[in-house]
Design a protein around this motif. Structure first.
Motif, PDB file in Angstrom:
ATOM      1  N   GLY B 150      22.581  69.369  14.407  1.00 24.06           N
ATOM      2  CA  GLY B 150      23.865  68.691  14.549  1.00 24.06           C
ATOM      3  C   GLY B 150      24.004  68.103  15.936  1.00 24.06           C
ATOM      4  N   ILE B 151      25.226  68.134  16.456  1.00 26.75           N
ATOM      5  CA  ILE B 151      25.488  67.546  17.766  1.00 26.75           C
ATOM      6  C   ILE B 151      24.795  68.365  18.866  1.00 26.75           C
ATOM      7  CG2 ILE B 151      27.621  68.787  18.353  1.00 26.75           C
ATOM      8  CD1 ILE B 151      27.243  64.971  18.522  1.00 26.75           C
ATOM      9  N   GLY B 152      24.438  69.595  18.544  1.00 24.63           N
ATOM     10  CA  GLY B 152      23.753  70.460  19.504  1.00 24.63           C
ATOM     11  C   GLY B 152      22.400  69.932  19.931  1.00 24.63           C
ATOM     12  N   TYR B 153      21.901  68.980  19.196  1.00 20.85           N
ATOM     13  CA  TYR B 153      20.616  68.383  19.562  1.00 20.85           C
ATOM     14  C   TYR B 153      20.691  67.733  20.932  1.00 20.85           C
ATOM     15  CZ  TYR B 153      16.231  65.833  19.005  1.00 20.85           C
ATOM     16  OH  TYR B 153      14.972  65.353  19.174  1.00 20.85           O
ATOM     17  N   LEU B 154      21.914  67.347  21.311  1.00 21.95           N
ATOM     18  CA  LEU B 154      22.083  66.701  22.617  1.00 21.95           C
ATOM     19  C   LEU B 154      21.777  67.659  23.771  1.00 21.95           C
ATOM     20  CD1 LEU B 154      25.290  64.574  22.005  1.00 21.95           C
ATOM     21  CD2 LEU B 154      22.943  63.772  22.199  1.00 21.95           C
ATOM     22  N   ARG B 155      21.752  68.964  23.487  1.00 24.30           N
ATOM     23  CA  ARG B 155      21.395  69.916  24.533  1.00 24.30           C
ATOM     24  C   ARG B 155      19.972  69.678  25.046  1.00 24.30           C
ATOM     25  NH1 ARG B 155      21.893  75.351  22.030  1.00 24.30           N
ATOM     26  NH2 ARG B 155      22.135  74.065  20.185  1.00 24.30           N
ATOM     27  N   LEU B 156      19.205  68.963  24.245  1.00 15.60           N
ATOM     28  CA  LEU B 156      17.846  68.602  24.668  1.00 15.60           C
ATOM     29  C   LEU B 156      17.865  67.880  26.014  1.00 15.60           C
ATOM     30  CD1 LEU B 156      14.978  68.644  23.257  1.00 15.60           C
ATOM     31  CD2 LEU B 156      15.390  66.247  22.768  1.00 15.60           C
ATOM     32  N   PHE B 157      18.964  67.172  26.252  1.00 14.90           N
ATOM     33  CA  PHE B 157      19.047  66.373  27.481  1.00 14.90           C
ATOM     34  C   PHE B 157      19.553  67.188  28.667  1.00 14.90           C
ATOM     35  CE2 PHE B 157      19.812  63.048  24.138  1.00 14.90           C
ATOM     36  CZ  PHE B 157      18.516  62.613  24.176  1.00 14.90           C
ATOM     37  N   ALA B 158      19.998  68.422  28.410  1.00 14.75           N
ATOM     38  CA  ALA B 158      20.488  69.266  29.499  1.00 14.75           C
ATOM     39  C   ALA B 158      19.689  70.556  29.483  1.00 14.75           C
ATOM     40  CB  ALA B 158      21.980  69.539  29.323  1.00 14.75           C
ATOM     41  N   PRO B 159      18.526  70.571  30.116  1.00 19.50           N
ATOM     42  CA  PRO B 159      17.691  71.762  30.076  1.00 19.50           C
ATOM     43  C   PRO B 159      18.417  72.949  30.698  1.00 19.50           C
ATOM     44  CG  PRO B 159      16.597  69.948  31.235  1.00 19.50           C
ATOM     45  CD  PRO B 159      17.976  69.510  30.961  1.00 19.50           C
ATOM     46  N   SER B 160      18.205  74.119  30.120  1.00 17.76           N
ATOM     47  CA  SER B 160      18.870  75.311  30.653  1.00 17.76           C
ATOM     48  C   SER B 160      18.259  75.681  31.997  1.00 17.76           C
ATOM     49  CB  SER B 160      18.722  76.464  29.661  1.00 17.76           C
ATOM     50  OG  SER B 160      17.362  76.637  29.339  1.00 17.76           O
ATOM     51  N   GLY B 161      19.047  76.348  32.811  1.00 15.96           N
ATOM     52  CA  GLY B 161      18.550  76.783  34.109  1.00 15.96           C
ATOM     53  C   GLY B 161      18.674  75.728  35.193  1.00 15.96           C
ATOM     54  N   VAL B 162      19.339  74.644  34.874  1.00 12.85           N
ATOM     55  CA  VAL B 162      19.555  73.610  35.883  1.00 12.85           C
ATOM     56  C   VAL B 162      20.978  73.755  36.420  1.00 12.85           C
ATOM     57  CG1 VAL B 162      19.700  71.131  36.300  1.00 12.85           C
ATOM     58  CG2 VAL B 162      17.960  72.027  34.762  1.00 12.85           C
ATOM     59  N   PRO B 163      21.135  73.860  37.744  1.00 17.51           N
ATOM     60  CA  PRO B 163      22.493  73.989  38.300  1.00 17.51           C
ATOM     61  C   PRO B 163      23.362  72.787  37.944  1.00 17.51           C
ATOM     62  CG  PRO B 163      20.841  73.608  40.026  1.00 17.51           C
ATOM     63  CD  PRO B 163      20.091  73.886  38.772  1.00 17.51           C
ATOM     64  N   TRP B 164      24.681  73.037  37.815  1.00 15.82           N
ATOM     65  CA  TRP B 164      25.583  72.013  37.275  1.00 15.82           C
ATOM     66  C   TRP B 164      25.595  70.747  38.126  1.00 15.82           C
ATOM     67  CZ3 TRP B 164      29.424  70.406  40.524  1.00 15.82           C
ATOM     68  CH2 TRP B 164      29.728  71.243  41.573  1.00 15.82           C
ATOM     69  N   MET B 166      23.257  69.296  39.506  1.00 18.56           N
ATOM     70  CA  MET B 166      22.080  68.461  39.265  1.00 18.56           C
ATOM     71  C   MET B 166      22.197  67.661  37.972  1.00 18.56           C
ATOM     72  SD  MET B 166      19.779  68.652  41.625  1.00 18.56           S
ATOM     73  CE  MET B 166      18.150  68.366  40.928  1.00 18.56           C
ATOM     74  N   MET B 167      23.163  68.074  37.127  1.00 17.58           N
ATOM     75  CA  MET B 167      23.270  67.466  35.806  1.00 17.58           C
ATOM     76  C   MET B 167      23.397  65.940  35.814  1.00 17.58           C
ATOM     77  SD  MET B 167      22.703  69.343  33.295  1.00 17.58           S
ATOM     78  CE  MET B 167      22.452  71.059  32.899  1.00 17.58           C
ATOM     79  N   PRO B 168      24.243  65.370  36.689  1.00 15.12           N
ATOM     80  CA  PRO B 168      24.375  63.903  36.672  1.00 15.12           C
ATOM     81  C   PRO B 168      23.051  63.178  36.903  1.00 15.12           C
ATOM     82  CG  PRO B 168      26.090  64.879  38.008  1.00 15.12           C
ATOM     83  CD  PRO B 168      25.168  65.995  37.637  1.00 15.12           C
ATOM     84  N   ILE B 169      22.102  63.846  37.547  1.00 17.75           N
ATOM     85  CA  ILE B 169      20.796  63.210  37.757  1.00 17.75           C
ATOM     86  C   ILE B 169      19.835  63.566  36.628  1.00 17.75           C
ATOM     87  CG2 ILE B 169      18.824  63.040  39.316  1.00 17.75           C
ATOM     88  CD1 ILE B 169      20.762  63.737  41.588  1.00 17.75           C
ATOM     89  N   ILE B 170      19.855  64.850  36.257  1.00 20.23           N
ATOM     90  CA  ILE B 170      18.886  65.324  35.255  1.00 20.23           C
ATOM     91  C   ILE B 170      19.142  64.682  33.896  1.00 20.23           C
ATOM     92  CG2 ILE B 170      18.113  67.348  33.958  1.00 20.23           C
ATOM     93  CD1 ILE B 170      17.004  67.311  36.744  1.00 20.23           C
ATOM     94  N   VAL B 171      20.403  64.596  33.490  1.00 20.49           N
ATOM     95  CA  VAL B 171      20.696  64.091  32.140  1.00 20.49           C
ATOM     96  C   VAL B 171      20.213  62.655  31.950  1.00 20.49           C
ATOM     97  CG1 VAL B 171      22.534  63.547  30.505  1.00 20.49           C
ATOM     98  CG2 VAL B 171      22.531  65.741  31.667  1.00 20.49           C
ATOM     99  N   PRO B 172      20.556  61.726  32.861  1.00 22.16           N
ATOM    100  CA  PRO B 172      20.001  60.366  32.677  1.00 22.16           C
ATOM    101  C   PRO B 172      18.483  60.344  32.661  1.00 22.16           C
ATOM    102  CG  PRO B 172      21.697  60.345  34.354  1.00 22.16           C
ATOM    103  CD  PRO B 172      21.477  61.777  34.008  1.00 22.16           C
ATOM    104  N   ILE B 173      17.868  61.173  33.499  1.00 25.37           N
ATOM    105  CA  ILE B 173      16.403  61.202  33.513  1.00 25.37           C
ATOM    106  C   ILE B 173      15.863  61.665  32.169  1.00 25.37           C
ATOM    107  CG2 ILE B 173      14.410  62.423  34.487  1.00 25.37           C
ATOM    108  CD1 ILE B 173      15.824  62.341  37.177  1.00 25.37           C
ATOM    109  N   GLU B 174      16.491  62.714  31.635  1.00 27.49           N
ATOM    110  CA  GLU B 174      16.040  63.224  30.343  1.00 27.49           C
ATOM    111  C   GLU B 174      16.254  62.181  29.244  1.00 27.49           C
ATOM    112  OE1 GLU B 174      14.503  66.009  29.366  1.00 27.49           O
ATOM    113  OE2 GLU B 174      14.265  66.640  31.435  1.00 27.49           O
ATOM    114  N   VAL B 175      17.391  61.478  29.326  1.00 24.18           N
ATOM    115  CA  VAL B 175      17.667  60.451  28.313  1.00 24.18           C
ATOM    116  C   VAL B 175      16.632  59.338  28.404  1.00 24.18           C
ATOM    117  CG1 VAL B 175      19.303  58.674  27.581  1.00 24.18           C
ATOM    118  CG2 VAL B 175      20.129  60.949  28.170  1.00 24.18           C
ATOM    119  N   ILE B 176      16.350  58.882  29.616  1.00 27.05           N
ATOM    120  CA  ILE B 176      15.339  57.828  29.791  1.00 27.05           C
ATOM    121  C   ILE B 176      13.990  58.314  29.297  1.00 27.05           C
ATOM    122  CG2 ILE B 176      14.065  56.469  31.489  1.00 27.05           C
ATOM    123  CD1 ILE B 176      16.601  56.473  33.203  1.00 27.05           C
ATOM    124  N   SER B 177      13.694  59.553  29.643  1.00 31.00           N
ATOM    125  CA  SER B 177      12.411  60.123  29.233  1.00 31.00           C
ATOM    126  C   SER B 177      12.308  60.169  27.705  1.00 31.00           C
ATOM    127  CB  SER B 177      12.286  61.519  29.831  1.00 31.00           C
ATOM    128  OG  SER B 177      11.190  62.185  29.302  1.00 31.00           O
TER     129      SER B 177
END
Lengths: 144, 256
Positions: B150-164, B166-177
């Motif tokens: 379901g919508i939880g698939y989007l968690r793929l873009f927010a890897p666990s263990g990443v401090p909050w 860092m999210m604005p940088i990590i999420v776009p990178i994961e999406v691009i990736s």
């Protein structure tokens, strides 16, 4: 081998149509029996295992290059799209271009790790440029 | 030097000529040019050849396989083990797709290695063909991911263990990736096939130009042809491996 074969073929004759999980169970069963008969049998697919021993650095460059380029291109396109949409010409292009480079590098690392592992298994014997780190060094007479 | 080169140019065939698309017969489908080309012909051939081979070779269903049946079984087990190792039991259902994909690309690549003169053609040396395959995989995997999680698939873009922070940088990178997956998948296959074929043609061109010394490039072409066959196999394999890895991401998200 022959008695085992008979068991399997008679089993197969009884129920020709099976569900995938049953199939899986049965195959695992057969695999277990095969493993029991030939312990440490690493010689499956002898020819396939040697595939890739002569892999050249040009191939590796393409491998790495496609990941890096893909990241940069996708990042750049997203940035350009956002710029056209919000009319903020170079801002998002620059931001997403940089993010794209990072994503591309992340891609390189990730798929290098995946392919290294897979090809390492594929070429468990012999030297392999791409998978050298993960394949344990083994003596192979066919090294040139 | 320039004139000499011009004279030699006439002797050397254009190495890019082999990638030319030729229309075999014209066909217009609702205003879209859907002509049957040599590219389409080779893809149809690949389907026919692979289907015919796999069906005919296992028709005997012998307990002790003959040569042809062994090849089919080897191929089957090879892909099966690969899919099972990378996706686990959940991926079992998708094995037929990955197997078809692998065999299709493998046979296309191998048909492209046949020396058929001007008729020789490799569809996978065109990025639109490889991109279509990669896009199919990408869309399929994304649909499966959302269908399973379901919508939880989007968690793929927010890897666990990443401090909050860092999210604005990590999420776009994961999406691009994530979005760049079909691009890199298609570019990898296309670039490998095109570069290898061009290289072979360039060497082949040298043979005609160098006269008696043409033996040099011929000797060089032998290992390169072998390497090209290896690449043809390896790239089909890599495509299938990455497809099953992506499938694994969609099926078993915690691994990511």
């Amino acid at each position: 081998m022959p008695p085992e074969d008979d068991k399997y073929s008679s089993n197969k004759a009884q129920n020709p149509r099976t569900e995938p999980h049953e199939m899986q169970q049965r195959l695992d069963d057969v695999q277990k029996r095969i493993d029991k008969m030939s312990p440490n049998d690493e010689k499956n697919l002898p020819n396939m295992k040697r595939v890739g021993t002569t892999r050249q650095s040009s191939g590796r460059a393409l491998q790495v290059g496609s990941d890096l380029i893909a990241g940069v291109v996708v990042g750049g396109l997203i940035g350009y799209g956002l710029d056209v949409w919000f009319d903020t010409k170079p801002l998002w292009l620059i931001v997403f271009f940089m993010l794209g480079i990072i994503a591309g590098l992340a891609n390189v690392l990730r798929s290098a790790r995946i392919l290294q592992k897979e090809q390492g298994e594929l070429v468990a014997s012999g030297e392999l440029d791409l998978g050298q780190d993960l394949t344990e060094p083994q003596d192979d007479d066919e090294k040139d | 030097m320039a004139t000499e080169q011009g004279a030699k140019e006439a002797l050397m065939p254009n190495p890019m000529h082999q990638f030319e698309i030729k229309r075999l017969f014209n066909w217009e489908l609702g205003g879209i040019d859907a002509s049957f080309t040599n590219s389409a012909l080779f893809m149809v051939l690949a389907v026919v050849v692979s289907s015919a081979f796999l069906i005919l070779s296992v028709r005997g269903r012998n307990m002790i396989p003959g040569r042809m049946q062994s090849i089919s079984e080897l191929l089957y087990e090879f892909v099966r083990n690969m899919v099972r190792d990378s996706t686990g039991p959940k991926g079992e259902k998708y094995f037929p797709f990955i197997f078809s994909l692998f065999v299709f690309i493998l046979v296309i690549n191998m048909l492209g290695m046949l020396p058929l003169g001007h008729y020789s053609f490799t569809p996978t040396s065109h990025i639109i063909v490889t991109f279509a395959l990669a896009a199919l995989v990408f869309v399929g995997v994304t649909v499966i991911g959302f269908w399973k999680h379901g919508i939880g698939y989007l968690r793929l873009f927010a890897p666990s263990g990443v401090p909050w922070f860092m999210m604005p940088i990590i999420v776009p990178i994961e999406v691009i990736s994530y979005i760049s997956r079909p691009v890199s998948l298609s570019v990898r296959l296309f670039a490998n096939m095109m570069v290898g074929h061009t290289l072979l043609k360039v060497f082949g061109g040298f043979v005609g130009v160098m006269g008696i010394y043409g033996i040099g490039p011929i000797l060089l072409m032998i290992p390169f042809t072998a390497l090209e066959i290896l690449v043809a196999f390896l790239q089909a394999f890599v495509f299938a491996v990455l497809t099953s890895i992506y499938l694994n991401d969609a099926l078993n998200m915690h691994d990511h």
